[in-house]
Scaffold this motif. Structure first.
Motif, PDB file in Angstrom:
ATOM      1  N   LEU A  18       0.799  -1.196  -0.022  1.00 46.19           N
ATOM      2  CA  LEU A  18      -0.038   0.045   0.073  1.00 46.19           C
ATOM      3  C   LEU A  18       0.738   1.378  -0.106  1.00 46.19           C
ATOM      4  O   LEU A  18       0.735   2.183  -0.698  1.00 46.19           O
ATOM      5  CB  LEU A  18      -0.850  -0.130   1.323  1.00 46.19           C
ATOM      6  CG  LEU A  18      -1.693   1.347   1.291  1.00 46.19           C
ATOM      7  CD1 LEU A  18      -2.681   1.541   0.241  1.00 46.19           C
ATOM      8  CD2 LEU A  18      -2.589   1.435   2.580  1.00 46.19           C
ATOM      9  N   GLN A  19       1.976   1.228   0.899  1.00 52.69           N
ATOM     10  CA  GLN A  19       2.837   2.444   0.917  1.00 52.69           C
ATOM     11  C   GLN A  19       3.522   2.728  -0.465  1.00 52.69           C
ATOM     12  O   GLN A  19       3.508   3.824  -1.048  1.00 52.69           O
ATOM     13  CB  GLN A  19       3.810   2.240   1.887  1.00 52.69           C
ATOM     14  CG  GLN A  19       3.319   2.274   3.349  1.00 52.69           C
ATOM     15  CD  GLN A  19       4.380   2.103   4.285  1.00 52.69           C
ATOM     16  OE1 GLN A  19       5.030   1.078   4.528  1.00 52.69           O
ATOM     17  NE2 GLN A  19       4.246   2.865   5.536  1.00 52.69           N
ATOM     18  N   ARG A  22       0.928   3.905  -3.034  1.00 54.32           N
ATOM     19  CA  ARG A  22       0.598   5.466  -2.531  1.00 54.32           C
ATOM     20  C   ARG A  22       1.834   6.275  -2.929  1.00 54.32           C
ATOM     21  O   ARG A  22       1.638   7.401  -3.792  1.00 54.32           O
ATOM     22  CB  ARG A  22       0.354   5.988  -1.194  1.00 54.32           C
ATOM     23  CG  ARG A  22      -1.097   5.108  -0.945  1.00 54.32           C
ATOM     24  CD  ARG A  22      -2.053   5.908  -1.191  1.00 54.32           C
ATOM     25  NE  ARG A  22      -3.247   5.360  -0.577  1.00 54.32           N
ATOM     26  CZ  ARG A  22      -4.566   5.006  -1.285  1.00 54.32           C
ATOM     27  NH1 ARG A  22      -4.579   4.977  -2.625  1.00 54.32           N
ATOM     28  NH2 ARG A  22      -5.578   4.464  -0.471  1.00 54.32           N
ATOM     29  N   GLU A  30      -7.661   1.086  -0.582  1.00 50.99           N
ATOM     30  CA  GLU A  30      -6.568   0.600  -0.096  1.00 50.99           C
ATOM     31  C   GLU A  30      -6.180  -0.888  -0.557  1.00 50.99           C
ATOM     32  O   GLU A  30      -5.085  -1.207  -0.970  1.00 50.99           O
ATOM     33  CB  GLU A  30      -6.430   0.517   1.459  1.00 50.99           C
ATOM     34  CG  GLU A  30      -6.296   2.005   2.085  1.00 50.99           C
ATOM     35  CD  GLU A  30      -6.032   1.833   3.373  1.00 50.99           C
ATOM     36  OE1 GLU A  30      -6.257   0.732   4.005  1.00 50.99           O
ATOM     37  OE2 GLU A  30      -5.858   3.096   4.110  1.00 50.99           O
ATOM     38  N   ASN A  31      -7.276  -1.491  -0.618  1.00 50.54           N
ATOM     39  CA  ASN A  31      -7.158  -2.998  -1.275  1.00 50.54           C
ATOM     40  C   ASN A  31      -6.771  -3.096  -2.703  1.00 50.54           C
ATOM     41  O   ASN A  31      -5.902  -3.803  -2.934  1.00 50.54           O
ATOM     42  CB  ASN A  31      -8.357  -3.980  -0.925  1.00 50.54           C
ATOM     43  CG  ASN A  31      -8.066  -5.090  -1.269  1.00 50.54           C
ATOM     44  OD1 ASN A  31      -7.278  -5.927  -0.753  1.00 50.54           O
ATOM     45  ND2 ASN A  31      -9.091  -5.776  -1.970  1.00 50.54           N
ATOM     46  N   SER A  34      -3.144  -2.241  -3.125  1.00 49.42           N
ATOM     47  CA  SER A  34      -2.285  -3.425  -2.705  1.00 49.42           C
ATOM     48  C   SER A  34      -2.247  -4.370  -3.659  1.00 49.42           C
ATOM     49  O   SER A  34      -1.086  -4.935  -4.078  1.00 49.42           O
ATOM     50  CB  SER A  34      -2.756  -3.695  -1.283  1.00 49.42           C
ATOM     51  OG  SER A  34      -2.332  -2.847  -0.301  1.00 49.42           O
ATOM     52  N   MET A  72       1.022   7.524   7.015  1.00 50.48           N
ATOM     53  CA  MET A  72       1.858   6.378   6.256  1.00 50.48           C
ATOM     54  C   MET A  72       3.183   6.787   6.295  1.00 50.48           C
ATOM     55  O   MET A  72       3.914   6.065   5.552  1.00 50.48           O
ATOM     56  CB  MET A  72       1.334   6.043   4.917  1.00 50.48           C
ATOM     57  CG  MET A  72       0.259   5.464   4.591  1.00 50.48           C
ATOM     58  SD  MET A  72       0.062   4.942   3.009  1.00 50.48           S
ATOM     59  CE  MET A  72      -1.551   3.995   2.919  1.00 50.48           C
TER      60      MET A  72
END
Length: 76
Positions: A18-19, A22, A30-31, A34, A72
């Protein structure tokens, strides 16, 4: 750039999928972000050249702090 290199760089930087998503500019759920990164890393999706170049810059110089939302931020 292949998926293994992408995963190696992500781990070297200490980022979650996720990081990393982004940091390279993906928005949305988010899912979904990822899953997109995992598909690149597994070879299910081809990594666009611009992402490969951005990852090399991150590897050499780190991820700029403002590339991640404040919640994050990377841990030192």
């Amino acid at each position: 750039m292949n998926g293994n290199e992408m995963k190696r760089i992500r781990h070297q930087l200490g980022l979650s999928t996720l990081q990393l998503g982004r940091a390279i500019g993906y928005t949305g759920a988010e899912n979904t972000v990822s899953v997109t990164i995992r598909r690149y890393e597994s070879g299910q999706r081809e990594i666009p050249p611009w992402i490969g170049r951005l990852l090399l810059m991150f590897e050499r110089h780190g991820v700029p702090p403002d590339f991640l939302p404040p919640y994050m931020e990377m841990k030192p």
